[in-house]
Design an enzyme around this catalytic site. Sequence first.
Site, PDB file in Angstrom:
ATOM      1  CG  HIS A   1      -7.843  -1.979   7.883  1.00 16.17           C
ATOM      2  ND1 HIS A   1      -8.546  -1.027   7.195  1.00 16.17           N
ATOM      3  CD2 HIS A   1      -6.819  -1.324   8.494  1.00 16.17           C
ATOM      4  CE1 HIS A   1      -7.980   0.166   7.381  1.00 16.17           C
ATOM      5  NE2 HIS A   1      -6.932   0.006   8.173  1.00 16.17           N
TER       6      HIS A   1
ATOM      7  N   GLY B   1       3.229   1.345  10.993  1.00 18.31           N
ATOM      8  CA  GLY B   1       2.969   0.614  12.223  1.00 18.31           C
ATOM      9  C   GLY B   1       2.562  -0.809  11.922  1.00 18.31           C
ATOM     10  CB  ALA B   2       0.321  -2.907  11.549  1.00 17.03           C
ATOM     11  CG  MET B   3       0.015  -3.591   4.732  1.00 13.82           C
ATOM     12  SD  MET B   3      -0.901  -2.085   4.290  1.00 13.82           S
ATOM     13  CE  MET B   3      -2.138  -2.761   3.188  1.00 13.82           C
ATOM     14  CD  GLU B   4      -4.875  -1.975   5.657  1.00 20.05           C
ATOM     15  OE1 GLU B   4      -5.393  -1.138   4.890  1.00 20.05           O
ATOM     16  OE2 GLU B   4      -3.927  -1.699   6.405  1.00 20.05           O
ATOM     17  CG  ASN B   5      -0.448  -7.214   3.934  1.00 21.01           C
ATOM     18  OD1 ASN B   5      -0.468  -6.361   3.067  1.00 21.01           O
ATOM     19  ND2 ASN B   5       0.499  -7.292   4.857  1.00 21.01           N
TER      20      ASN B   5
ATOM     21  CD  GLU C   1      -2.920   1.092   2.334  1.00 16.70           C
ATOM     22  OE1 GLU C   1      -4.053   1.575   2.176  1.00 16.70           O
ATOM     23  OE2 GLU C   1      -2.534   0.619   3.408  1.00 16.70           O
TER      24      GLU C   1
ATOM     25  CD  GLU D   1      -3.174  -2.564  10.654  1.00 13.97           C
ATOM     26  OE1 GLU D   1      -3.526  -2.807   9.473  1.00 13.97           O
ATOM     27  OE2 GLU D   1      -2.872  -1.415  11.039  1.00 13.97           O
TER      28      GLU D   1
END
Length: 892
Positions: A326, A286-290, A152, A323
């Site tokens: 999401h 911080g994080a990624m909502e894969n 992203e 996350e």
Amino acid sequence: MHSDAPAPDRANGTAAGSSPSAAYRLPYAVRPDRYDLRLDPDLLGGTFDGELRITAEALDTVSRVELHAAELDVTTAVVRGASGEPADARIEVDSERERLILRLPAPLPAGPLTIDLVFSGVLNDQLHGFYRSTFTADDDGTTHTIATTQFEATDARRAFPCFDEPDRKAVFAITLDVDDGLLAVSNGPVVSETSLGRGRRRIRFADTIAMSTYLVAFVVGPLVATEPVDVDGVPVRVVHVPGRQDLTGFASACAAHALRFFTDWFGIGYPADKLDLVAIPDFAFGAMENLGCVTFRETALLVDPQRSSRLEQQRVADVVSHEIAHMWFGDLVTMKWWNGIWLNEAFATLMELLCVDHFRPQWRRWVAFGMERDAAMATDALHSTRPVEYPVGPPEEAQGMFDVLTYQKGASVLRMLERYLGGTRFRDGIRLYLRRHRFGNTETSDLWDAIEEVAGEPVRQVMDSWIFQGGFPLVSAEPASDDGLGTQLRHEPFSFGDPYPPSGTNAPSGTNAPSAIGERWLVPVLARDLAASASTERILLGTEPASITLDPRSVLVNAGGSGFYRVAYTPDHLRRLAGQLDTLEPLERFDLLGDTWATVLARRRDLDDMLVLAGALGDETDPDVWGQVVGALRFLDHVVPDAARPALARYSAQLMTPLVDRLGWEALPDDDERAGTLRALALGTAGTIGAVRAIQDRCRALHEEAVAGGAPLDPELAGTIVSVVASCGDRATFEVLLDRYRHPDTPQQEMRYLLALADVKDPDVAAEVFSLAMGEVRSQNAPLLVQALLANREHGPATWRRMSEQWDALVSRMPATMVPRMLDAVKWLCRDPALAGEVRAFLAEHPLRSGQRTVDQAVERLGVNERLVAALAPSVDQSLQAATAALGDASR
């Protein structure tokens, strides 16, 4: 602001027919349905090879196929139509537009289409696309490499050719060829493993749901996964580097709670087959909502409750919950284009807060969110603010949306709507929206329409006034008549003052740009009568003044504290409220202090008004309410003249000493879970701004004992103790702190000691710390360290000169998304007009490709602070002395 322009197209917030995204979108002649992707990463060589089949549909006769690709070498491209006959396509690359163009030898008719590609690429070190992360093993000091992804907003194209736009959803079938002994994870569970010989194996993952390219993920490396925890049929694991198993339990508990909470709240089952939470040593966000494979910074996932503070645990609970939210709002239902990314992030922030408040109600998460909301309001009170949703042309413009206006303002206005409508009606509207659009793409208006359909209120009209213009209102409350019956409410735009910094040769480019602050809102107001507990009124305040029946002598506007607006009372009423703070809820007290401080910054009120409220807190036990006061003290510590700093220290010590005496240094039997946070805040403020020698000495003694192998630091006080020790430390102190940073027990301890390095006052140490940021420190953390140096009163000017001298090297080393955040600290370079002018001129000459608006906001805030420095200078010393004397009188 009234306009006679054509009505906006809510799909992209622009006049119909003039979408700024059109020039940057792929042609819609081909619709992807499925990606069968095989990748072979070489971790030691830093490269990867790939094969890809895209199953698609030609919507019309096509003579070329256009996809996204960046930094890839595509060597083979074969396209087949309905007949199945292969056609070798001529490969063209448009590097500037990141396009791969496949020109067909003959046109193919509308119908089924397959695209077969062979390609290769480099595992980069820029923390985006398919990139390398490294860690050092504790046992032998060996450096190990991980290949991981961050796509992203538009970086999937750096891993494989694709239709890299959010509304081109498709199913993904991922296969990875990896060395034996390495763990590989992706969005789906593993469905097969096949030996390839020579120490290699092929891992195939289950198909995903139809989803956007930016949600694809794969991670390969010498990692460890916890045993799966079954959460109502969903296996949940935490993936981490070896040796950190003991830091995974809290995140697992948070994830289990969040999965159950959101499944119930949304009324829809979890949309993936499993959930892996993956801690990555090098991670820009911080994080990624894969979907099904969420990636995190280590500090946002791995934590030991026995060795961390409540706030550090809250951070993990927040990010994990955000996350997982999401998975429904963003992954299952996704925005059509990047102008809608705010809604993904704002809604996930709102849901994170609802979830964590349910997980640990004793943390009073909504009160704590007040500080985050205030950070958004501080930006939104600048003329260089922006609407929450705005037109996005090139996708890199979307990177400018990842800021406090998207997350915190967006979540705040959603919370304001939820409180105004009531939780049930709001939730039922969200459920309708998700059911109606599951697996699809939406515009913002789709959400408003669903909530409006359920609630029967003008939701779209209200929310458009908050989303499509910047800023927020100041709501004034005054007697409605001379006889004191009723209260009249009116609103006006709130700002910190003149649109731009003082004019002159060093004023920023674009000084004549119009203000982005709007003029009129539909304000959902809740008000209550403090003299009558059951008396609450609800009103939608429009452009004209409106009256409510509540007594103006006892009215409280923004009852419950959920409104995204400031409130102004008459001076007499403000004094009455100061005398009855105990009748207000904690968030209402927080807001009263926040509104008063904001009007001081805007030079609408005197500093004395804020000092009076601070002195009235007395036995206040809420750390976030006290946090408003401490935030004001920290601001003053940056901006007051040198001659006034002793008066500020005396006032801070006098204000905090009763709190320190009441709380002590050790947990008490009747402490609640937030008492440790308040204790740390009081001791830290007294030991730094207040410069209380006894507290400094005790912090040094406790730290020395812990370093020597004695009693460990109380986790609630550890951050405070380290900060106090650093702030009054010397070169020898720096060496100890640096060693602790290099040999941490937990990710939280590593960051605690890293940022403390910037607090050591020795200027030679500050120069060395800057060098560390330019070399040894991980690139994900280096911007935070430079930001801390820049925000330090003593080190800021020298740090700025080092930054400007090494600008190209600095910017190339840092993740592009974090450079604007780093530069936010230039707002503190406000006490020297010549230096402030240098900063403005330099930044005007060195614009960023992404996130420039955030830099413009920091520059404007620099001007706001400059004006406040000048306004405070004549009287701040006297005001602080008088407030200190008043505190002394009150204590006798």
